[in-house]
Design a protein around this motif. Structure first.
Motif, PDB file in Angstrom:
ATOM      1  N   GLY A 182      47.333  33.003  43.600  1.00 60.82           N
ATOM      2  CA  GLY A 182      48.542  32.275  43.942  1.00 60.82           C
ATOM      3  C   GLY A 182      49.707  32.476  43.003  1.00 60.82           C
ATOM      4  O   GLY A 182      50.447  31.548  42.722  1.00 60.82           O
ATOM      5  N   GLY A 183      49.872  33.654  42.461  1.00 59.18           N
ATOM      6  CA  GLY A 183      51.002  33.936  41.589  1.00 59.18           C
ATOM      7  C   GLY A 183      50.803  33.514  40.140  1.00 59.18           C
ATOM      8  O   GLY A 183      51.704  33.665  39.320  1.00 59.18           O
ATOM      9  N   ARG A 184      49.639  32.983  39.800  1.00 59.05           N
ATOM     10  CA  ARG A 184      49.384  32.554  38.425  1.00 59.05           C
ATOM     11  C   ARG A 184      48.784  33.665  37.567  1.00 59.05           C
ATOM     12  O   ARG A 184      48.583  33.491  36.370  1.00 59.05           O
ATOM     13  N   CYS A 185      48.504  34.791  38.160  1.00 56.46           N
ATOM     14  CA  CYS A 185      47.826  35.882  37.447  1.00 56.46           C
ATOM     15  C   CYS A 185      48.577  36.348  36.201  1.00 56.46           C
ATOM     16  O   CYS A 185      47.985  36.433  35.129  1.00 56.46           O
ATOM     17  N   PRO A 186      49.868  36.654  36.274  1.00 61.73           N
ATOM     18  CA  PRO A 186      50.541  37.168  35.075  1.00 61.73           C
ATOM     19  C   PRO A 186      50.700  36.140  33.961  1.00 61.73           C
ATOM     20  O   PRO A 186      50.878  36.499  32.798  1.00 61.73           O
ATOM     21  N   PHE A 187      50.601  34.860  34.309  1.00 60.45           N
ATOM     22  CA  PHE A 187      50.873  33.821  33.322  1.00 60.45           C
ATOM     23  C   PHE A 187      49.627  33.279  32.635  1.00 60.45           C
ATOM     24  O   PHE A 187      49.730  32.601  31.630  1.00 60.45           O
ATOM     25  N   ASN A 188      48.465  33.518  33.217  1.00 54.76           N
ATOM     26  CA  ASN A 188      47.217  33.022  32.639  1.00 54.76           C
ATOM     27  C   ASN A 188      46.447  34.177  32.027  1.00 54.76           C
ATOM     28  O   ASN A 188      46.339  35.252  32.604  1.00 54.76           O
ATOM     29  N   GLY A 189      45.900  33.934  30.842  1.00 52.48           N
ATOM     30  CA  GLY A 189      45.190  34.972  30.102  1.00 52.48           C
ATOM     31  C   GLY A 189      43.859  35.299  30.723  1.00 52.48           C
ATOM     32  O   GLY A 189      43.399  34.610  31.599  1.00 52.48           O
ATOM     33  N   PRO A 190      43.278  36.353  30.313  1.00 49.09           N
ATOM     34  CA  PRO A 190      43.774  37.332  29.352  1.00 49.09           C
ATOM     35  C   PRO A 190      44.911  38.151  29.943  1.00 49.09           C
ATOM     36  O   PRO A 190      45.097  38.184  31.147  1.00 49.09           O
ATOM     37  N   LEU A 191      45.660  38.808  29.079  1.00 51.51           N
ATOM     38  CA  LEU A 191      46.838  39.555  29.516  1.00 51.51           C
ATOM     39  C   LEU A 191      46.440  40.908  30.110  1.00 51.51           C
ATOM     40  O   LEU A 191      46.991  41.941  29.761  1.00 51.51           O
ATOM     41  N   ALA A 192      45.493  40.885  30.989  1.00 49.36           N
ATOM     42  CA  ALA A 192      45.014  42.109  31.636  1.00 49.36           C
ATOM     43  C   ALA A 192      45.776  42.332  32.929  1.00 49.36           C
ATOM     44  O   ALA A 192      46.558  41.496  33.365  1.00 49.36           O
ATOM     45  N   LYS A 193      45.515  43.461  33.535  1.00 50.89           N
ATOM     46  CA  LYS A 193      46.123  43.758  34.822  1.00 50.89           C
ATOM     47  C   LYS A 193      45.613  42.768  35.861  1.00 50.89           C
ATOM     48  O   LYS A 193      44.446  42.386  35.863  1.00 50.89           O
ATOM     49  N   CYS A 194      46.503  42.375  36.749  1.00 47.42           N
ATOM     50  CA  CYS A 194      46.128  41.407  37.780  1.00 47.42           C
ATOM     51  C   CYS A 194      45.093  41.981  38.743  1.00 47.42           C
ATOM     52  O   CYS A 194      44.323  41.241  39.338  1.00 47.42           O
ATOM     53  N   GLY A 195      45.059  43.290  38.881  1.00 52.85           N
ATOM     54  CA  GLY A 195      44.061  43.906  39.747  1.00 52.85           C
ATOM     55  C   GLY A 195      42.638  43.620  39.285  1.00 52.85           C
ATOM     56  O   GLY A 195      41.753  43.353  40.100  1.00 52.85           O
ATOM     57  N   LEU A 196      42.412  43.655  37.985  1.00 53.09           N
ATOM     58  CA  LEU A 196      41.080  43.344  37.460  1.00 53.09           C
ATOM     59  C   LEU A 196      40.736  41.870  37.659  1.00 53.09           C
ATOM     60  O   LEU A 196      39.597  41.526  37.968  1.00 53.09           O
ATOM     61  N   LYS A 197      41.710  41.016  37.491  1.00 54.82           N
ATOM     62  CA  LYS A 197      41.469  39.585  37.694  1.00 54.82           C
ATOM     63  C   LYS A 197      41.150  39.300  39.161  1.00 54.82           C
ATOM     64  O   LYS A 197      40.255  38.507  39.462  1.00 54.82           O
ATOM     65  N   LYS A 198      41.862  39.957  40.056  1.00 50.48           N
ATOM     66  CA  LYS A 198      41.596  39.762  41.487  1.00 50.48           C
ATOM     67  C   LYS A 198      40.265  40.382  41.891  1.00 50.48           C
ATOM     68  O   LYS A 198      39.614  39.918  42.825  1.00 50.48           O
ATOM     69  N   THR A 199      39.830  41.401  41.165  1.00 49.30           N
ATOM     70  CA  THR A 199      38.489  41.963  41.390  1.00 49.30           C
ATOM     71  C   THR A 199      37.438  40.925  41.055  1.00 49.30           C
ATOM     72  O   THR A 199      36.447  40.769  41.781  1.00 49.30           O
ATOM     73  N   VAL A 200      37.635  40.207  39.970  1.00 47.05           N
ATOM     74  CA  VAL A 200      36.695  39.141  39.588  1.00 47.05           C
ATOM     75  C   VAL A 200      36.668  38.058  40.663  1.00 47.05           C
ATOM     76  O   VAL A 200      35.596  37.589  41.058  1.00 47.05           O
ATOM     77  N   ILE A 201      37.836  37.662  41.161  1.00 45.46           N
ATOM     78  CA  ILE A 201      37.889  36.650  42.222  1.00 45.46           C
ATOM     79  C   ILE A 201      37.109  37.121  43.440  1.00 45.46           C
ATOM     80  O   ILE A 201      36.295  36.385  44.012  1.00 45.46           O
ATOM     81  N   ALA A 202      37.344  38.370  43.850  1.00 47.21           N
ATOM     82  CA  ALA A 202      36.686  38.898  45.048  1.00 47.21           C
ATOM     83  C   ALA A 202      35.172  38.958  44.889  1.00 47.21           C
ATOM     84  O   ALA A 202      34.425  38.555  45.797  1.00 47.21           O
ATOM     85  N   PHE A 203      34.695  39.432  43.756  1.00 50.25           N
ATOM     86  CA  PHE A 203      33.254  39.560  43.593  1.00 50.25           C
ATOM     87  C   PHE A 203      32.591  38.223  43.269  1.00 50.25           C
ATOM     88  O   PHE A 203      31.396  38.061  43.538  1.00 50.25           O
ATOM     89  N   ASN A 204      33.335  37.263  42.740  1.00 50.88           N
ATOM     90  CA  ASN A 204      32.804  35.903  42.662  1.00 50.88           C
ATOM     91  C   ASN A 204      32.553  35.361  44.062  1.00 50.88           C
ATOM     92  O   ASN A 204      31.517  34.749  44.335  1.00 50.88           O
TER      93      ASN A 204
END
Length: 169
Positions: A97-119
């Motif tokens: 929901g647009g919170r990816c760049p503002f919440n750590g870790p300061l990684a690429k949002c693609g990796l964070k969304k990968t975690v969401i998808a595989f969760n």
């Protein structure tokens, strides 16, 4: 009712997909922990759940091949589904929901969304496995019950219609 072999194959496939999801989540979160100094309770929780699942799924993938297996991992799947649901909620709260760049870790949002998808995928396949293992459990209980037939009661009116067996030789 489905055959045991079909249900066992379905359970094994679900365990395999949970294993794959936990490998990916463990890998990405481990990368976050190694590269970035950011560590909060949500990230650590996701790493712990994924690592525990990784160890459990290795054993769980082999169990459906054992002939006497009758869905004994149903309680474990219930517990793990709640843990993965919490992991999915944490990752969605932090990085969707647009919170990816503002919440750590300061990684690429693609990796964070990968975690969401595989969760989510791990949760989905655990829920599918609850159904498969529940059917295995139920089917083994139905088969274990002895089959009883009702005997027709003999009354005065039907006494002559029932052939009597005699032991005359």
């Amino acid at each position: 009712m489905m055959e045991h072999r079909t249900l066992r194959s379905l359970a094994m496939a679900n365990h395999f997909m949970v294993f794959v999801s936990s490998v990916i989540v463990t890998g990405v979160i481990s990368h976050f922990l190694k590269v970035y100094s950011f560590r909060n309770a949500h990230v650590i929780y996701q790493e712990v759940v994924a690592t525990i699942t990784l160890a459990l799924s290795i054993v769980a993938m082999a169990l459906p091949f054992i002939h006497g297996y009758k869905g004994y991992l149903l309680p474990v799947n219930l517990i793990m589904s709640y843990l993965w649901m919490t992991s999915f909620i944490f990752s969605a709260q932090d990085w969707a929901g647009g919170r990816c760049p503002f919440n750590g870790p300061l990684a690429k949002c693609g990796l964070k969304k990968t975690v969401i998808a595989f969760n989510f995928l791990a949760l989905f396949f655990l829920l599918c496995n609850i159904v498969a293992e529940g059917l295995l459990w139920r089917q083994s209980r139905v088969e274990a019950q002895p089959f009883h037939t009702k005997e027709r009661p003999v009354s005065d009116a039907t006494a002559g219609s029932v052939p009597e067996t005699s032991s005359h030789v």
